[in-house]
Motif scaffolding. Structure first.
Motif, short mmCIF file in Angstrom:
data_model
loop_
_atom_site.label_atom_id
_atom_site.label_comp_id
_atom_site.label_asym_id
_atom_site.label_seq_id
_atom_site.Cartn_x
_atom_site.Cartn_y
_atom_site.Cartn_z
N GLU A 61 -0.24 7.75 -1.01
CA GLU A 61 -0.80 8.60 -2.07
C GLU A 61 -1.91 7.91 -2.86
OE1 GLU A 61 3.09 6.75 -3.57
OE2 GLU A 61 2.35 7.73 -1.76
N SER A 62 -2.04 6.60 -2.71
CA SER A 62 -3.10 5.87 -3.40
C SER A 62 -4.35 5.71 -2.56
CB SER A 62 -2.59 4.47 -3.81
OG SER A 62 -1.50 4.58 -4.69
N PHE B 291 0.83 -1.19 0.00
CA PHE B 291 0.00 0.00 0.00
C PHE B 291 0.87 1.25 0.00
CE2 PHE B 291 -2.79 -3.23 1.74
CZ PHE B 291 -3.99 -2.98 1.10
N GLN C 7 -6.75 10.43 -3.20
CA GLN C 7 -7.37 10.46 -4.53
C GLN C 7 -8.48 11.50 -4.61
OE1 GLN C 7 -8.12 6.70 -6.57
NE2 GLN C 7 -7.07 5.61 -4.93
#
Length: 229
Positions: A84-85, A81, A90
């Motif tokens: 930033e994802s 993980f 997002q």
């Protein structure tokens, strides 16, 4: 959102955030994490965090809660993980691109106080739990992600209950009290004519002290939206 992350988009904002974190995360100069934990736990901590490349002398200056969060971060990285994802990142980028305003339910300092304000024995207990779960961390994270993707509330409530049992001081500090404060803010936003998207961690939606139950008790209509297959 829980906290306004837009400041991280600039080097200055990032520097201010790091300064705020380190201002709370360091032990007094005359104390050390090594002496607080003892040799056995200290070595286990060093072994667990070795992949992160942190120098032992820097780690030795951290308060127990900060070391515990590093263990959680390490487990997330081992599971593939990236921060930033995440959902918050997002949606923040989409809101920024669409020029939509972002407000925060809490300040960064309030979030840091949740951990830094814990009595030292509770901080050490939190670190001990992180150390005991470190080896199985990736498996637990995978199970959590799978239940979240399925929308399996029962499985997520089990995870919440395991880490934060009902009636515990930790549950009250990290969930119940914050949910109550957020509920008032959300109600105020709902009184406005424009639409509002509230983005919080999934565990804040669960249980009788969760936001969904609180809002329903206030007479608000809360509906679950199912994703398309």
């Amino acid at each position: 959102m829980e906290v306004d992350l837009t400041a991280l988009e600039s080097p200055e904002g990032m520097g201010e955030m790091v300064g705020a974190v380190m201002g709370r995360a360091l032990l007094p100069p005359d104390r050390s994490l090594r002496s607080l934990l003892g040799p056995e736990r200290w070595q286990r901590l060093l072994q667990a965090l070795r992949p992160m490349g942190l120098p032992p002398e820097g780690l030795d200056r951290l308060e127990p809660w900060a070391a515990s969060l590093l263990l959680t971060s390490s487990a997330m990285q081992r599971s593939g993980f990236a921060a930033e994802s995440g959902v918050e990142g997002q949606l923040m980028r989409r809101a920024s691109a669409d020029r939509k305003p972002i407000d925060a339910l809490e300040t960064l300092d309030q979030q840091l106080e949740l951990f830094d304000g814990l009595p030292e024995p509770e901080q050490v207990a939190m670190l001990d739990q992180s150390l005991s779960e470190w080896a199985t961390g990736p498996k637990q994270i995978a199970a959590m992600e799978a239940s979240w993707r399925r929308g399996d509330e029962a499985a997520m409530e089990t995870l919440l209950q395991r880490g934060f049992p009902e009636g515990s001081s930790a549950r009250s500090r990290f969930f119940s009290q914050r949910n109550q404060a957020w509920r008032r803010t959300i109600e105020a936003r709902l009184a406005r004519p424009d639409d509002t998207l509230v983005v919080v961690g999934a565990l804040h939606l669960l249980g009788e002290d969760g936001l969904v139950a609180m809002l329903r008790r206030r007479g608000l209509l809360v509906e679950r939206v199912e994703a398309a297959p």
